[in-house]
Design a protein around this motif. Sequence first.
Motif, PDB file in Angstrom:
ATOM      1  N   LEU A 413       0.837  -1.200   0.000  1.00 22.87           N
ATOM      2  CA  LEU A 413       0.000   0.000   0.000  1.00 22.87           C
ATOM      3  C   LEU A 413       0.870   1.247   0.000  1.00 22.87           C
ATOM      4  O   LEU A 413       1.819   1.332   0.782  1.00 22.87           O
ATOM      5  CB  LEU A 413      -0.879   0.026   1.251  1.00 22.87           C
ATOM      6  CG  LEU A 413      -1.939  -1.056   1.371  1.00 22.87           C
ATOM      7  CD1 LEU A 413      -2.561  -1.016   2.772  1.00 22.87           C
ATOM      8  CD2 LEU A 413      -3.022  -0.892   0.320  1.00 22.87           C
ATOM      9  N   PRO A 414       0.539   2.200  -0.821  1.00 21.32           N
ATOM     10  CA  PRO A 414       1.271   3.476  -0.745  1.00 21.32           C
ATOM     11  C   PRO A 414       1.019   4.131   0.616  1.00 21.32           C
ATOM     12  O   PRO A 414      -0.104   4.100   1.129  1.00 21.32           O
ATOM     13  CB  PRO A 414       0.651   4.320  -1.866  1.00 21.32           C
ATOM     14  CG  PRO A 414      -0.225   3.403  -2.647  1.00 21.32           C
ATOM     15  CD  PRO A 414      -0.531   2.221  -1.794  1.00 21.32           C
ATOM     16  N   GLY A 415       2.023   4.706   1.204  1.00 20.90           N
ATOM     17  CA  GLY A 415       1.891   5.331   2.520  1.00 20.90           C
ATOM     18  C   GLY A 415       0.900   6.481   2.527  1.00 20.90           C
ATOM     19  O   GLY A 415       0.365   6.848   3.572  1.00 20.90           O
ATOM     20  N   THR A 416       0.654   6.996   1.368  1.00 26.45           N
ATOM     21  CA  THR A 416      -0.193   8.190   1.294  1.00 26.45           C
ATOM     22  C   THR A 416      -1.672   7.886   1.164  1.00 26.45           C
ATOM     23  O   THR A 416      -2.505   8.777   1.178  1.00 26.45           O
ATOM     24  CB  THR A 416       0.202   9.001   0.055  1.00 26.45           C
ATOM     25  OG1 THR A 416       0.088   8.134  -1.090  1.00 26.45           O
ATOM     26  CG2 THR A 416       1.620   9.511   0.169  1.00 26.45           C
ATOM     27  N   SER A 417      -2.032   6.634   1.018  1.00 22.56           N
ATOM     28  CA  SER A 417      -3.431   6.335   0.711  1.00 22.56           C
ATOM     29  C   SER A 417      -4.314   6.421   1.949  1.00 22.56           C
ATOM     30  O   SER A 417      -3.849   6.278   3.082  1.00 22.56           O
ATOM     31  CB  SER A 417      -3.516   4.956   0.072  1.00 22.56           C
ATOM     32  OG  SER A 417      -2.965   3.992   0.935  1.00 22.56           O
ATOM     33  N   ARG A 418      -5.583   6.671   1.694  1.00 19.91           N
ATOM     34  CA  ARG A 418      -6.577   6.599   2.772  1.00 19.91           C
ATOM     35  C   ARG A 418      -6.980   5.138   2.909  1.00 19.91           C
ATOM     36  O   ARG A 418      -7.401   4.517   1.928  1.00 19.91           O
ATOM     37  CB  ARG A 418      -7.801   7.444   2.430  1.00 19.91           C
ATOM     38  CG  ARG A 418      -7.553   8.955   2.463  1.00 19.91           C
ATOM     39  CD  ARG A 418      -8.701   9.682   1.812  1.00 19.91           C
ATOM     40  NE  ARG A 418      -8.855   9.232   0.430  1.00 19.91           N
ATOM     41  CZ  ARG A 418      -9.909   9.488  -0.335  1.00 19.91           C
ATOM     42  NH1 ARG A 418     -10.923  10.190   0.139  1.00 19.91           N
ATOM     43  NH2 ARG A 418      -9.966   9.050  -1.582  1.00 19.91           N
ATOM     44  N   ILE A 419      -6.868   4.617   4.087  1.00 24.35           N
ATOM     45  CA  ILE A 419      -7.080   3.186   4.268  1.00 24.35           C
ATOM     46  C   ILE A 419      -8.251   2.944   5.221  1.00 24.35           C
ATOM     47  O   ILE A 419      -8.273   3.463   6.349  1.00 24.35           O
ATOM     48  CB  ILE A 419      -5.823   2.501   4.853  1.00 24.35           C
ATOM     49  CG1 ILE A 419      -4.588   2.823   3.989  1.00 24.35           C
ATOM     50  CG2 ILE A 419      -6.026   0.995   4.951  1.00 24.35           C
ATOM     51  CD1 ILE A 419      -3.285   2.336   4.600  1.00 24.35           C
ATOM     52  N   ALA A 420      -9.205   2.138   4.762  1.00 25.65           N
ATOM     53  CA  ALA A 420     -10.279   1.680   5.650  1.00 25.65           C
ATOM     54  C   ALA A 420      -9.820   0.387   6.308  1.00 25.65           C
ATOM     55  O   ALA A 420      -9.490  -0.576   5.615  1.00 25.65           O
ATOM     56  CB  ALA A 420     -11.552   1.432   4.846  1.00 25.65           C
ATOM     57  N   ALA A 457      -0.804   6.977   8.621  1.00 28.14           N
ATOM     58  CA  ALA A 457      -1.707   6.837   7.482  1.00 28.14           C
ATOM     59  C   ALA A 457      -3.076   7.407   7.824  1.00 28.14           C
ATOM     60  O   ALA A 457      -3.455   7.505   8.993  1.00 28.14           O
ATOM     61  CB  ALA A 457      -1.831   5.361   7.101  1.00 28.14           C
ATOM     62  N   ASP A 458      -3.809   7.769   6.795  1.00 26.01           N
ATOM     63  CA  ASP A 458      -5.164   8.301   6.969  1.00 26.01           C
ATOM     64  C   ASP A 458      -6.098   7.097   7.085  1.00 26.01           C
ATOM     65  O   ASP A 458      -6.481   6.499   6.085  1.00 26.01           O
ATOM     66  CB  ASP A 458      -5.513   9.167   5.759  1.00 26.01           C
ATOM     67  CG  ASP A 458      -6.920   9.751   5.879  1.00 26.01           C
ATOM     68  OD1 ASP A 458      -7.603   9.502   6.900  1.00 26.01           O
ATOM     69  OD2 ASP A 458      -7.329  10.442   4.936  1.00 26.01           O
ATOM     70  N   VAL A 459      -6.424   6.755   8.297  1.00 25.39           N
ATOM     71  CA  VAL A 459      -7.098   5.483   8.560  1.00 25.39           C
ATOM     72  C   VAL A 459      -8.522   5.710   9.040  1.00 25.39           C
ATOM     73  O   VAL A 459      -8.774   6.555   9.891  1.00 25.39           O
ATOM     74  CB  VAL A 459      -6.304   4.701   9.635  1.00 25.39           C
ATOM     75  CG1 VAL A 459      -7.129   3.556  10.186  1.00 25.39           C
ATOM     76  CG2 VAL A 459      -5.000   4.186   9.044  1.00 25.39           C
ATOM     77  N   ALA A 483     -15.907   2.847   1.063  1.00 26.71           N
ATOM     78  CA  ALA A 483     -16.206   3.694  -0.095  1.00 26.71           C
ATOM     79  C   ALA A 483     -15.466   5.018  -0.026  1.00 26.71           C
ATOM     80  O   ALA A 483     -15.166   5.625  -1.063  1.00 26.71           O
ATOM     81  CB  ALA A 483     -17.717   3.922  -0.183  1.00 26.71           C
ATOM     82  N   ALA A 484     -15.137   5.441   1.171  1.00 28.46           N
ATOM     83  CA  ALA A 484     -14.493   6.734   1.338  1.00 28.46           C
ATOM     84  C   ALA A 484     -12.977   6.661   1.235  1.00 28.46           C
ATOM     85  O   ALA A 484     -12.297   7.671   1.384  1.00 28.46           O
ATOM     86  CB  ALA A 484     -14.893   7.320   2.697  1.00 28.46           C
ATOM     87  N   CYS A 485     -12.446   5.462   1.024  1.00 35.94           N
ATOM     88  CA  CYS A 485     -10.987   5.294   1.076  1.00 35.94           C
ATOM     89  C   CYS A 485     -10.432   4.792  -0.255  1.00 35.94           C
ATOM     90  O   CYS A 485     -11.158   4.344  -1.125  1.00 35.94           O
ATOM     91  CB  CYS A 485     -10.611   4.334   2.197  1.00 35.94           C
ATOM     92  SG  CYS A 485     -10.839   5.061   3.840  1.00 35.94           S
ATOM     93  N   ASP A 486      -9.100   4.847  -0.369  1.00 37.16           N
ATOM     94  CA  ASP A 486      -8.424   4.354  -1.568  1.00 37.16           C
ATOM     95  C   ASP A 486      -8.235   2.849  -1.524  1.00 37.16           C
ATOM     96  O   ASP A 486      -8.086   2.208  -2.559  1.00 37.16           O
ATOM     97  CB  ASP A 486      -7.040   5.001  -1.683  1.00 37.16           C
ATOM     98  CG  ASP A 486      -7.140   6.517  -1.636  1.00 37.16           C
ATOM     99  OD1 ASP A 486      -8.012   7.063  -2.340  1.00 37.16           O
ATOM    100  OD2 ASP A 486      -6.374   7.126  -0.875  1.00 37.16           O
ATOM    101  N   ALA A 487      -8.166   2.324  -0.320  1.00 43.34           N
ATOM    102  CA  ALA A 487      -7.980   0.887  -0.174  1.00 43.34           C
ATOM    103  C   ALA A 487      -8.626   0.455   1.136  1.00 43.34           C
ATOM    104  O   ALA A 487      -8.768   1.246   2.065  1.00 43.34           O
ATOM    105  CB  ALA A 487      -6.494   0.515  -0.165  1.00 43.34           C
ATOM    106  N   ALA A 488      -9.024  -0.801   1.164  1.00 44.97           N
ATOM    107  CA  ALA A 488      -9.571  -1.358   2.404  1.00 44.97           C
ATOM    108  C   ALA A 488      -8.698  -2.520   2.849  1.00 44.97           C
ATOM    109  O   ALA A 488      -8.257  -3.314   2.025  1.00 44.97           O
ATOM    110  CB  ALA A 488     -11.004  -1.823   2.188  1.00 44.97           C
TER     111      ALA A 488
END
Lengths: 763, 763
Positions: A413-420, A457-459, A483-488
Amino acid sequence: MTVTAPLYRDAAAPVDARVRDLLSRMTLREKAGQLNQRMYGWDAYRRTPDGRFELTDALYAETERFAGLGALYGLLRADAWSGVDHAGGSGAADGAELAHLVQRHVVDSSRLGIPALFVEEVPHGHMALDGTVLPVNLAVGATWDPGLYERAAAHAAAELRARGGHVALVSALDIARDPRWGRTEECFGEDPYLAARLTEALVRGMQGEPGPDGTFAADKAPVVLKHFAGQGATVGGRNSAESELGPRELHEIHLPAARAGVRAGAAAVMAAYNEVDGMPCSGNRALLTGLLRERWGFDGLVMADGLAVDRLARVTGDPVSAGALALHAGVDLSLWDEGFTHLEEAVERGLVSEQALDEAVARVLRLKFRLGLFEQPCSAGPFPDPAAGRALSTALARAAVTLLHNDQRVLPLPGTSRIAVLGPHADTVAHQLGDYTAPQRPGTGTSVLDALRRTGADVRHARGCALTGDDLSGIPEAIAAAAACDAAVLVLGGSSARTPDTEFDANGAARTVVSEMTCGEGVDLAGLRLGGAQHALLDAVTATGTPTVVVLVQGRSHAVPEAAERAAALLTAWYPGPWGGEAIAEVLLGRAEPAGRLPVSVPRSAGHLPVHYNHKDTEYGGYVDDSAEALYSFGHGLSYTTFAYGPPRLSGRTVEVDVTNTGERQGRTVAQLYLRRIITPVWPRTLELRGFQALDLAPGECRTAVFPLGAEQLAQVGADLETAVLPGTVEIRVAESARRALTAVPVGLRVGQSFTAPDETPL
Amino acid sequence: MTVTAPLYRDAAAPVDARVRDLLSRMTLREKAGQLNQRMYGWDAYRRTPDGRFELTDALYAETERFAGLGALYGLLRADAWSGVDHAGGSGAADGAELAHLVQRHVVDSSRLGIPALFVEEVPHGHMALDGTVLPVNLAVGATWDPGLYERAAAHAAAELRARGGHVALVSALDIARDPRWGRTEECFGEDPYLAARLTEALVRGMQGEPGPDGTFAADKAPVVLKHFAGQGATVGGRNSAESELGPRELHEIHLPAARAGVRAGAAAVMAAYNEVDGMPCSGNRALLTGLLRERWGFDGLVMADGLAVDRLARVTGDPVSAGALALHAGVDLSLWDEGFTHLEEAVERGLVSEQALDEAVARVLRLKFRLGLFEQPCSAGPFPDPAAGRALSTALARAAVTLLHNDQRVLPLPGTSRIAVLGPHADTVAHQLGDYTAPQRPGTGTSVLDALRRTGADVRHARGCALTGDDLSGIPEAIAAAAACDAAVLVLGGSSARTPDTEFDANGAARTVVSEMTCGEGVDLAGLRLGGAQHALLDAVTATGTPTVVVLVQGRSHAVPEAAERAAALLTAWYPGPWGGEAIAEVLLGRAEPAGRLPVSVPRSAGHLPVHYNHKDTEYGGYVDDSAEALYSFGHGLSYTTFAYGPPRLSGRTVEVDVTNTGERQGRTVAQLYLRRIITPVWPRTLELRGFQALDLAPGECRTAVFPLGAEQLAQVGADLETAVLPGTVEIRVAESARRALTAVPVGLRVGQSFTAPDETPL
């Protein structure tokens, strides 16, 4: 008149002489006492209101009854079954004090001053308050790293001894042949070779190199290897049920780990609950004496599993004859049974010989002398550095995380992604720990959520559902987060966490299962699916379109084939221990490489069982409604880079293979050497693992893996089932998994021409 | 100069002398020829345009190659695999003519005039055109009626001999231990005692009482009992896969039927495909010679299964050594293999002794002499009355229909009700027949729909769906029919019907499965659920509120637990044969009593396997997510009346139990005697069936069931695995099923005091 100290008191005398001398002074009652280990250790003491320990009447009665005490089980144990917690139990700071108090009393109660053995559960770390919890054996199997495991085992032994404990009960010998079995987590995997190497590491790590006359160092603990034999193959995965195995299957699959452990010097083995083809292990003289002692030359102790001797009364008619049967078969030390309390009567009635009794007592005494208990009955060193324990546990967890599937290359996962961070396993350390585990102090451990949050991370987090049951009410929140994140990251799985409302059998196996416990001793399953809500959560989260990484935290293989279809990536971390969340997060973010390789084949469903890579080489099997093959093969595990394997070369008594990192990242591959028997007097398995070697390679780097190839690797069980033979021709294949080995370029070898006699006889 | 006929031509000379004489005159090539059975019989002939038979070049080449012909397989076989149908094959009217033609040629091709054995498939009736199809073995097992089965077997043998066939290949020895196995239908059930009694009946029925010097009557056929041994326990229910069984499990469960068949005089057994604990049966000298011939004293023939000898080349390296291994192990007659065609070379190269070859040839010749083939190579009597065959087949079907569940007391159906007859099995006789079956002439047989219509009932029919797949389009019609009726009969299940588009392996096992085939040889399943649409149909029909009787027509136990929950009644008829619909309708309407009792335990799902009543008596197994018990117990089957069983009484060497019909209808109960071992040297099974007796009782009638109780019932496999022993104490329980026996009042027996020596040694 000069008073001479008896010989057995002479620390300079040979152990065998001391044993003989002491034995000659003992009454029949004292001897029988040495073979009993009847009490639960937590019944021997209580905490007074002022915070000190005091001994109980139960202990006084026990030492009175046995004119001393042979062994005491679980003095330091703490868990939901024993009911011991931080309020009443002993921790790192006062465990040795408690042990001292009890030992002092035992020695004082014994006319001859014989100390007790303190026997403790150490299946994955010392299962006591403040004990460092390690990943379970199945996770250790996934590391394919005996060296790392040896260091972790050494740490656990040092913790045990620092607390005043002596003997470590360790899971090692059960081979995982049926994931329905709740104790699958205690197995190193399905393969006898891998289990044998890890069992050796365990013995070496815990026992160390023995000193003169077999003495143990002060930070080393003699092990009791559990269980002997065939318990991993009870029918239907049902705990303690029958094993229908024939002797060849037993020798090829279920005995090699025990053989390796005995060779490595294991001080003791535990007879298993199950029977094998009609003979219960605890009453099986052919197994415990004929094979173990006479053919293998084992001179250590045989302990019975809890209440296993009394179970023999089902066929002998009463506990007295049950005790006699077990003693005659080769059991030395009982656990909790009534049967062994009547050994005096059994000898007097002629049900078993006093010689058999003497031999068992000698083995118990010998272990006490080897531990130096007659010199220092209450010695205990300092508690080893908890930070070192945590580092070892985390390292094992990191090495165990296994990447099964990574189609969409969403990982790392990229460190910058929003993660659920979703799922019932995302934020509950308790479910990462495995069975037997003691209560943890608040704040111990790291969940996946904790660890990802700490990276900055934006978790977003939603639990979604529970591990068990069909409550779907939390799923909408999880959908919204995904749905609100780049990856789950969806953390699913099972749990062996026992809670105070679990009910237990007399041997500590769970009887009724409440809460979210789906695995562990006594928790066998007919189905390998996760709880219904977990499957619904998986469907719902993947349906959002957000790339979803599924992480399974589990004590057995669950059948989740849809994760392979719908998730962008799939990992299993088994039960990775308290800091497993940290290890998982590191792998997800690419800060650690996914290093784990499957120690078991992952089945498509419970209806496909048994599923192993090393089945017999019959091409006629298969199912018309589905593939009979594993969903994921034994040995499988992806990396973030790729590797190329050259053809194997025979070079003297080694096999060499060039391995190249063909990708763009550093990575670790586990090169696996498989044997495929071609000309053979018995029907062969498709493949047999006979070597493995991990290689860390930089991008573009090529190195040569070198495997020894001697009689130990090539021998097979002879037709007489008693000797190892070296017949026929074989193919050697080296690959990244068993499945890949099926199509790997082989090198052939006529064994008879290269090896004229076994270097050693494995049988 | 007087020309004296050779001794072997003298019909008055003893068979053994004739064999020796003939053998002494044979060349090595001629001897090897006698051990081959390489051709498919249907390749030996063709029909000419004018409707006569003519021999093929393939047959000429074969008799030339072998200087005669040992045996010919399947001359009369007709099915989708052989491609033989009514257009090209031989029927009741001309089978003998075809056999005559071939035999004449064989005798003429042989320098010494040795006739061939014509070997035919008779698993449930003679599998040839116009052969009377009987219910499959699993249905026969459900009858618990060896007497009826003996009569049906006699009829099948008479049909075979009337057609010019000689030797009957019969399924008998495989024990149904895993319903995933597609050949479960060929088993008499899960129990060794029941299978042994039915195997005896089969041997007696087909072979009759042998005449002087072992001769067979003209309407009797020597049998080849299939398969020896352990094939019912291959792992995962996968056909021909490995059996991991230990010798005790093999002796207790898998060998008793063979032992009984050998005692009853079976002329031959077939070595099984599978291996047992590493030793493939076809190459297993310990099994075929050590046990079968030397310990059991079997003097008959051992035939290999199709291509099983060639499979041994996997471990020997080539077919020549594979043939030598099989011959040395004890195989006399090969089937289709290349391996046995090289026996001349194998003897010349010293891979096997000529003595071994001679012994095998002697056994083949001996069977030919016993059949009188040297005197009458082409004899064939009249085809027996087809009406008698139909009556026997229907009687077996009637006796097999088993009522599993009847909660709402909707059965028997009132004759006046409007009945919806639904489901993919309601009107397709082809699916009632089981594997191996020859094409049937149009109009043969009766479906459930046919039979109910003939009663004059007001019947509506809708198929609803196919056996396989998820096509739900027919379900609304079925719902409408159900809603319009007073009761619904929903006939679901599986099918072993092979269609011309099925692809086959070289041994006739199905390879790719198209159409609606879900069972049979080669058709193993990972799941035990029915096709998806069938479950939807069950849901939809029961949801109408119309009381629904579910009838399962199947070759294995399927897991349909919702039928028990939602249907008013549930029956299984297994594959009941062509007239099964008639039998089912009679039971539904109460014109026949539901007489069947389960010969297998019905599992809750494939994930629960193995599920048998006679598992080891361990109380520690079980699953936390579901019961580990069978959904329906072995021996279970309801009646339309009820019975009360009194306590068992020991009376000399018998056990007596008073049984009373406590209901208001005539009825049949099968009283089952179970042994429960208490004091025993090996771990016991929970229960062991050791007797059964059917009782027909009028309402209120009480009769006494009397069971023999001798060493044969009480003996167990000794610790040496070679002798039978009579130790310990046992309980005797008599009940209507294994589950009821668990709570039945026992009578205890100290075996050692009552029986000092075995009457016979079962091992």
